[in-house]
Design a protein around this motif. Structure first.
Motif, PDB file in Angstrom:
ATOM      1  N   GLU A 146       0.815  -1.221   0.000  1.00 52.99           N
ATOM      2  CA  GLU A 146       0.000   0.000   0.000  1.00 52.99           C
ATOM      3  C   GLU A 146       0.852   1.277   0.000  1.00 52.99           C
ATOM      4  O   GLU A 146       0.582   2.180  -0.791  1.00 52.99           O
ATOM      5  N   PRO A 147       1.905   1.378   0.831  1.00 59.35           N
ATOM      6  CA  PRO A 147       2.754   2.576   0.722  1.00 59.35           C
ATOM      7  C   PRO A 147       3.400   2.723  -0.660  1.00 59.35           C
ATOM      8  O   PRO A 147       3.541   3.833  -1.164  1.00 59.35           O
ATOM      9  N   TRP A 148       3.786   1.602  -1.283  1.00 62.35           N
ATOM     10  CA  TRP A 148       4.366   1.669  -2.627  1.00 62.35           C
ATOM     11  C   TRP A 148       3.335   2.203  -3.625  1.00 62.35           C
ATOM     12  O   TRP A 148       3.627   3.091  -4.419  1.00 62.35           O
ATOM     13  N   ARG A 149       2.151   1.671  -3.558  1.00 61.79           N
ATOM     14  CA  ARG A 149       1.098   2.129  -4.471  1.00 61.79           C
ATOM     15  C   ARG A 149       0.751   3.591  -4.214  1.00 61.79           C
ATOM     16  O   ARG A 149       0.535   4.362  -5.161  1.00 61.79           O
ATOM     17  N   ALA A 150       0.706   3.990  -2.944  1.00 67.12           N
ATOM     18  CA  ALA A 150       0.417   5.392  -2.607  1.00 67.12           C
ATOM     19  C   ALA A 150       1.511   6.308  -3.144  1.00 67.12           C
ATOM     20  O   ALA A 150       1.221   7.396  -3.657  1.00 67.12           O
ATOM     21  N   PHE A 151       2.759   5.878  -3.054  1.00 66.55           N
ATOM     22  CA  PHE A 151       3.859   6.664  -3.609  1.00 66.55           C
ATOM     23  C   PHE A 151       3.657   6.867  -5.105  1.00 66.55           C
ATOM     24  O   PHE A 151       3.791   7.978  -5.623  1.00 66.55           O
ATOM     25  N   MET A 152       3.330   5.801  -5.808  1.00 63.66           N
ATOM     26  CA  MET A 152       3.142   5.897  -7.257  1.00 63.66           C
ATOM     27  C   MET A 152       1.957   6.801  -7.608  1.00 63.66           C
ATOM     28  O   MET A 152       2.018   7.554  -8.582  1.00 63.66           O
ATOM     29  N   ARG A 153       0.885   6.769  -6.805  1.00 61.39           N
ATOM     30  CA  ARG A 153      -0.273   7.631  -7.064  1.00 61.39           C
ATOM     31  C   ARG A 153       0.023   9.094  -6.743  1.00 61.39           C
ATOM     32  O   ARG A 153      -0.317   9.984  -7.518  1.00 61.39           O
ATOM     33  N   ARG A 154       0.623   9.349  -5.575  1.00 57.05           N
ATOM     34  CA  ARG A 154       0.806  10.723  -5.092  1.00 57.05           C
ATOM     35  C   ARG A 154       2.025  11.413  -5.661  1.00 57.05           C
ATOM     36  O   ARG A 154       2.008  12.615  -5.888  1.00 57.05           O
ATOM     37  N   VAL A 155       3.118  10.674  -5.806  1.00 60.15           N
ATOM     38  CA  VAL A 155       4.379  11.284  -6.208  1.00 60.15           C
ATOM     39  C   VAL A 155       4.733  10.912  -7.639  1.00 60.15           C
ATOM     40  O   VAL A 155       5.075  11.765  -8.446  1.00 60.15           O
ATOM     41  N   GLY A 156       4.662   9.610  -7.922  1.00 61.22           N
ATOM     42  CA  GLY A 156       4.985   9.154  -9.279  1.00 61.22           C
ATOM     43  C   GLY A 156       6.345   9.634  -9.719  1.00 61.22           C
ATOM     44  O   GLY A 156       7.338   9.428  -9.041  1.00 61.22           O
ATOM     45  N   ASP A 157       6.376  10.336 -10.836  1.00 63.08           N
ATOM     46  CA  ASP A 157       7.642  10.821 -11.379  1.00 63.08           C
ATOM     47  C   ASP A 157       7.743  12.336 -11.343  1.00 63.08           C
ATOM     48  O   ASP A 157       8.365  12.946 -12.193  1.00 63.08           O
ATOM     49  N   ASP A 158       7.126  12.981 -10.316  1.00 61.55           N
ATOM     50  CA  ASP A 158       7.181  14.448 -10.255  1.00 61.55           C
ATOM     51  C   ASP A 158       8.514  14.990  -9.736  1.00 61.55           C
ATOM     52  O   ASP A 158       8.751  16.192  -9.754  1.00 61.55           O
ATOM     53  N   GLY A 159       9.402  14.116  -9.251  1.00 61.73           N
ATOM     54  CA  GLY A 159      10.742  14.538  -8.866  1.00 61.73           C
ATOM     55  C   GLY A 159      10.884  15.069  -7.451  1.00 61.73           C
ATOM     56  O   GLY A 159      12.001  15.411  -7.050  1.00 61.73           O
ATOM     57  N   THR A 160       9.814  15.149  -6.670  1.00 65.07           N
ATOM     58  CA  THR A 160       9.925  15.723  -5.330  1.00 65.07           C
ATOM     59  C   THR A 160      10.587  14.798  -4.330  1.00 65.07           C
ATOM     60  O   THR A 160      11.235  15.249  -3.389  1.00 65.07           O
ATOM     61  N   VAL A 161      10.420  13.496  -4.524  1.00 63.60           N
ATOM     62  CA  VAL A 161      10.980  12.499  -3.616  1.00 63.60           C
ATOM     63  C   VAL A 161      11.618  11.390  -4.445  1.00 63.60           C
ATOM     64  O   VAL A 161      10.993  10.886  -5.377  1.00 63.60           O
ATOM     65  N   GLY A 162      12.840  11.057  -4.098  1.00 63.96           N
ATOM     66  CA  GLY A 162      13.485   9.922  -4.750  1.00 63.96           C
ATOM     67  C   GLY A 162      13.448   8.718  -3.832  1.00 63.96           C
ATOM     68  O   GLY A 162      13.547   8.860  -2.618  1.00 63.96           O
ATOM     69  N   ILE A 163      13.276   7.557  -4.387  1.00 63.39           N
ATOM     70  CA  ILE A 163      13.404   6.312  -3.632  1.00 63.39           C
ATOM     71  C   ILE A 163      14.342   5.390  -4.388  1.00 63.39           C
ATOM     72  O   ILE A 163      14.483   5.492  -5.609  1.00 63.39           O
ATOM     73  N   TRP A 164      14.986   4.506  -3.660  1.00 62.54           N
ATOM     74  CA  TRP A 164      15.963   3.622  -4.292  1.00 62.54           C
ATOM     75  C   TRP A 164      16.118   2.361  -3.454  1.00 62.54           C
ATOM     76  O   TRP A 164      15.796   2.345  -2.267  1.00 62.54           O
ATOM     77  N   HIS A 165      16.581   1.309  -4.092  1.00 63.46           N
ATOM     78  CA  HIS A 165      17.007   0.117  -3.373  1.00 63.46           C
ATOM     79  C   HIS A 165      18.004  -0.664  -4.216  1.00 63.46           C
ATOM     80  O   HIS A 165      18.039  -0.533  -5.435  1.00 63.46           O
ATOM     81  N   GLU A 166      18.819  -1.451  -3.521  1.00 67.08           N
ATOM     82  CA  GLU A 166      19.790  -2.340  -4.144  1.00 67.08           C
ATOM     83  C   GLU A 166      19.755  -3.663  -3.380  1.00 67.08           C
ATOM     84  O   GLU A 166      19.633  -3.668  -2.157  1.00 67.08           O
ATOM     85  N   THR A 167      19.874  -4.771  -4.096  1.00 64.17           N
ATOM     86  CA  THR A 167      19.822  -6.093  -3.493  1.00 64.17           C
ATOM     87  C   THR A 167      21.075  -6.868  -3.883  1.00 64.17           C
ATOM     88  O   THR A 167      21.430  -6.907  -5.063  1.00 64.17           O
ATOM     89  N   TYR A 168      21.712  -7.480  -2.889  1.00 62.94           N
ATOM     90  CA  TYR A 168      22.924  -8.262  -3.118  1.00 62.94           C
ATOM     91  C   TYR A 168      22.807  -9.599  -2.410  1.00 62.94           C
ATOM     92  O   TYR A 168      22.506  -9.649  -1.218  1.00 62.94           O
TER      93      TYR A 168
END
Length: 169
Positions: free
Chosen positions: A97-119
Motif C-alpha cells: 500500500e505505501p508503494w502504491r500510494a507513492f506511485m499515485r501521489r508522487v509518481g515521477d514528479d521529482g519531489t521524492v526519490g526512492i531507491w534500493h539495491e539487493t545483493y
C-alpha cells in the motif's frame, strides 16, 4: 567475548559463518525539502515496515541499521531473496500500500526519490571485520566471533567463507 557496558565488542571480530544471506539497501532522498506533503508519507512508511519485520522474524529480515540525512538509508539483512520478495508482494504486510500510494501521489514528479539495491551473499563472496564496535551489519544479523587463527586477514576470511568451515593456521 569482551563487551563494554555500552554493548561494544572490544577487539577484532568477524561474523559467524553463513551459507547465504541477502543484503538489501533501501532509502529515499528529499529532492524538494519544502514539500513535506510529498515526502512525509514516504519517510514515515519505513519505520512501520521495520517494526512489522522486527516483530515477525519468520518473514525473513534478520537485522537492520538506519541512517538519516537528505538521502536516508536502511541497511537490512535477509535470509533469502525469496523472503524479501514475499514480503514486498504480501498484501497483508505494510509494503504494497505505501508503494502504491507513492506511485499515485508522487509518481515521477521529482519531489521524492526512492531507491534500493539487493545483493546475494554466497559462500566465498564476503568477509567482515569489526573492531571495537557494537553489533553491526552482517555480524548483527548472524552473530560475531573473535578474529583468530585463520581469520586474521581479509583474504583468509574470504577463504573461510568459501569453504564454510573455520580454517586453522
Amino acid at each position: 567475548m569482551a563487551r563494554t557496558g555500552s554493548g561494544i565488542h572490544c577487539g577484532r571480530y568477524t561474523n559467524q559463518p553463513v551459507d547465504a544471506a541477502v543484503v538489501f539497501l533501501i532509502g529515499m532522498r528529499f529532492n524538494a525539502i519544502h514539500r513535506p506533503d510529498r515526502w512525509a508519507p514516504v519517510f514515515t512508511a519505513m519505520p512501520k515496515m521495520l517494526k512489522y519485520l522486527a516483530q515477525r522474524p519468520e518473514v525473513g529480515m534478520m537485522a537492520y541499521d538506519l541512517w538519516f540525512g537528505r538521502t536516508t538509508l536502511a541497511l537490512t539483512y535477509w535470509r533469502s531473496v525469496q523472503h524479501l520478495q514475499d514480503f514486498a508482494s504480501d498484501r497483508e504486510a505494510p509494503h504494497l500500500e505505501p508503494w502504491r500510494a507513492f506511485m499515485r501521489r508522487v509518481g515521477d514528479d521529482g519531489t521524492v526519490g526512492i531507491w534500493h539495491e539487493t545483493y546475494e551473499i554466497s559462500p566465498g563472496s564476503h568477509e567482515t571485520v569489526y573492531a571495537n564496535m557494537p553489533a553491526f551489519g552482517l555480524g548483527k544479523a548472524v552473530g560475531v566471533r573473535p578474529v583468530g587463527a585463520g581469520t586474521t586477514t581479509a583474504r583468509r576470511r574470504m577463504q573461510e567463507a568459501g569453504t564454510g568451515r573455520q580454517l586453522t593456521g
